[in-house]
Design an enzyme around this catalytic site. Structure first.
Site, PDB file in Angstrom:
ATOM      1  N   THR B 146      -4.690  11.549  -8.941  1.00  0.00           N
ATOM      2  CA  THR B 146      -5.856  10.737  -8.551  1.00  0.00           C
ATOM      3  C   THR B 146      -5.994  10.834  -7.037  1.00  0.00           C
ATOM      4  O   THR B 146      -6.574  11.784  -6.529  1.00  0.00           O
ATOM      5  CB  THR B 146      -5.706   9.272  -9.008  1.00  0.00           C
ATOM      6  N   LYS B 168       2.469  11.475 -11.274  1.00  0.00           N
ATOM      7  CA  LYS B 168       1.371  11.187 -10.367  1.00  0.00           C
ATOM      8  C   LYS B 168       1.558   9.753  -9.883  1.00  0.00           C
ATOM      9  O   LYS B 168       2.050   8.893 -10.621  1.00  0.00           O
ATOM     10  CB  LYS B 168       0.029  11.379 -11.060  1.00  0.00           C
ATOM     11  N   THR B 179       5.924   2.868 -12.254  1.00  0.00           N
ATOM     12  CA  THR B 179       4.912   2.674 -11.217  1.00  0.00           C
ATOM     13  C   THR B 179       3.887   3.778 -11.235  1.00  0.00           C
ATOM     14  O   THR B 179       3.202   3.962 -10.259  1.00  0.00           O
ATOM     15  CB  THR B 179       5.546   2.715  -9.825  1.00  0.00           C
ATOM     16  N   GLU B 259      -0.539   6.416  -0.248  1.00  0.00           N
ATOM     17  CA  GLU B 259      -1.838   6.381   0.424  1.00  0.00           C
ATOM     18  C   GLU B 259      -1.745   5.926   1.878  1.00  0.00           C
ATOM     19  O   GLU B 259      -1.330   4.808   2.163  1.00  0.00           O
ATOM     20  CB  GLU B 259      -2.774   5.431  -0.327  1.00  0.00           C
ATOM     21  N   ASN B 378      -8.368   2.485   0.745  1.00  0.00           N
ATOM     22  CA  ASN B 378      -8.497   1.492  -0.310  1.00  0.00           C
ATOM     23  C   ASN B 378      -9.697   0.572  -0.151  1.00  0.00           C
ATOM     24  O   ASN B 378     -10.001  -0.213  -1.046  1.00  0.00           O
ATOM     25  CB  ASN B 378      -7.202   0.687  -0.428  1.00  0.00           C
ATOM     26  N   SER B 383     -10.843   2.115  -7.032  1.00  0.00           N
ATOM     27  CA  SER B 383      -9.862   2.605  -8.005  1.00  0.00           C
ATOM     28  C   SER B 383      -9.312   1.466  -8.833  1.00  0.00           C
ATOM     29  O   SER B 383      -9.365   0.331  -8.430  1.00  0.00           O
ATOM     30  CB  SER B 383      -8.714   3.299  -7.298  1.00  0.00           C
TER      31      SER B 383
END
Lengths: 383, 383
Positions: B146, B168, B179, B259, B378, B383
């Site tokens: 993703t 992933k 997770t 991220e 974010n 998402s």
């Protein structure tokens, strides 16, 4: 006027040289009586600053003549030497006011882990005492600011008696009991039982439900001082109601000034099986970084909200959650409802209502978004 | 080769049109036996995606012939219709492989709250089956990405048998159990009891202690498939050790790709009264936004670390905490020790060791810093 609007109080705020930049950094609030009733609430962090340990002892007697507060240093994690610094501060104030050190509460705020410049602080106390008055109590509110951009104060007068207060708090706003330094004064004639009960209720419904960034301070202190100087007896219900309004007002001022924030977010949980459940669910959402960044981006991302709710232990059926954002029910029975494009997130105020369909209790927790400015301020400022 | 390095497995990764941009978005991993032993771990979030609910049922029988995974949509919070979509996906794969749908696990990842483009997905399954092979299993690892910037895979071969895996995960990395999406394959001859015990241990010590941003997904799934094709019996201790190494490797790849992160932070708590205490304290620190922003700013702000420790319920004396950052003991007995300027925080790897002086147990939790790029990604990515 804020802490000196109520009769029987004087205050001062001066530059003691604790901060580098000649800013106001030392505040004093004195209760001239005739009563010296007091109540306090402190951080529930197990690592507590020296002034918190000291002031807890002072408040145990429910009698406070003066509060001395400094910014520019938290005096937390400073060992026995730091506690001795707090003790000397209280003794110096007491000597200058001709009272007992055991009647002097101390509050500190600033960087954790460094000793205060104690000689500078002690040398400034006579000046602070000489400046005590009722004319300019905003200086006291300014002297306790750290990353606050504005001083915070409020007051209410009803039926001949007054409550006023000042506060500082812009970061590390996640409560165990309180979230900040707050001094509230009143000239109502109340006893310590009323003071205690009213402050407990007010903190539980205001400061305890303010959770800006999930981080809990070592120094949080809320003090209520009552002089009785108005000579008017006030019952516990009336006093609690007025005090809660004052605390709510100060709490919303802190929310609006939270570090780097662009949104004031009220998360209301309804249909909970208990008030504790409602608070727990609201806090899970308030602390979720993905929810906070989405709201910073004005994205009504209810999926992240529901995912955060799912981490709580509250009673609910996972397929019965409804979420409404700014009046638009965007999620019903844990699935998409109204189109997310209908949600207007352009204004600073954001209302999120979560219906758990599990009971009749409700609660609101207030938080902020997670912004670039928050990261900037907290990666650059050593606090 | 990753999931097909172990004998008895084939995989495929194709573009089914679930994502808008022709990217790979559908992966298939098939166990050709002779054994079909399986174990799984799933998110502990109470709000669970349809594929998690489905795969839990499949794993209850501890027998899996195939796993179908998609990116481009989480199929979470999609109601009974979303569950039916997952069911149809498993049935389609089963029909194409001539097995039972009850032997087909399903995993999805992407935006919460929206239905999958199920016809596109179903139409692509025959192609995925036709592409199954052992030559290019990186396509499968790519198809589950993703916000990941790189596919994640690893393998280990010892004494004639192999474990390999793909994963992933780059956000919502806070575990209840797992997770992320992870598929691990092995050709070792093990029974389901060994698979179950080994996977439980491995998850508990690796994925469960990876907490990048405190947010817990609705879709986390870790699957272990064992074909027995190597024909070599492996005892539980050996298998657990190798499996844990594979999970640790995949976990560290996710940490490195989290991220917007600029730091990989290992928080090790020693001297704890129990392993649970050590994990709790480490997690309190890992989740504290003020700690994370300070580390982003390369500020060895031990005061914020100690304040975060103080919010835990673990057994310790508040004045007996030591903190060492990158080898420099910067806090001793909850007060300043070495000068903070001695701490070098220029590299990506950061080691924080917290000594509680309360016992003999220890644990490590891994996290990342909180950066501008995290906020950017974010707040901009739904998402």
């Amino acid at each position: 006027m804020t802490v000196t609007k109520a009769l029987g109080f004087r205050s001062a705020g001066i530059a003691a040289g604790i901060k580098d930049n000649d800013a106001l950094d030392l505040a004093l609030v004195v209760n001239d009586g005739p009563q010296y009733v007091a109540a306090g609430r402190f951080t529930s962090n197990r690592v507590q600053a020296a002034p918190v340990m000291w002031s807890r002892q002072v408040l145990a007697a429910a009698k406070v003549r003066a509060v001395v507060l400094n910014s520019g240093g938290a005096n937390a994690c400073t060992g026995p030497e730091g506690f001795a610094d707090t003790h000397r501060t209280a003794e110096s104030v007491a000597a200058n006011l001709s009272c007992s050190a055991a009647e002097v509460a101390v509050c500190s705020t600033g960087l954790i882990g460094e000793r205060l410049p104690i000689e500078a602080l002690l040398n400034a106390i006579p000046e602070a005492v000489s400046m005590l008055g009722t004319d300019d109590d905003r200086a006291a509110a300014q002297a306790i600011m750290t990353t606050d951009s504005v001083p915070k104060h409020t007051s209410r007068t009803t039926s001949g008696w007054t409550i006023g207060g000042m506060a500082k708090g812009a970061g590390m706003l996640a409560p165990g009991l309180a979230t900040m330094l707050v001094v509230i004064t009143t000239d109502a004639l109340i006893d310590s039982a009323i003071a205690e009960e009213a402050l407990g209720h007010a903190c539980r419904h205001t400061f305890d439900r303010l959770d800006s960034d999930g981080s809990m301070s070592t120094n949080d202190t809320v003090l209520l001082l009552a002089s009785g100087a108005a000579g008017i007896e006030v019952d516990v219900e009336t006093f609690t109601s007025e005090l809660t309004a004052v605390c709510h007002d100060l709490g919303m001022q802190m929310l609006a000034d939270a570090e780097g924030s662009t949104k004031d977010i009220a998360i209301t949980v309804t249909g909970a099986a208990s008030e504790d459940d409602a608070v727990e669910v609201a806090r899970c959402v308030a602390r979720d970084n993905l929810v906070k960044t989405a709201l910073y981006g004005s994205d009504p991302n209810w999926g992240r909200i529901v995912a955060a709710i799912g981490t709580s232990q509250a009673k609910f059926e996972p397929d019965r959650i409804d979420v409404t954002i700014n009046g638009v029910q965007i999620c019903r029975n844990t699935a998409a409802a109204a189109n997310r494009s209908l949600v207007d997130l352009t204004s600073r105020a954001v209302d999120i209502t979560i219906e758990l369909n599990a009971g009749d209790d409700c609660a609101t927790v207030w938080t902020n978004d997670l912004s670039h400015a928050y990261v900037e301020e907290n990666s650059a400022y050593s606090s």
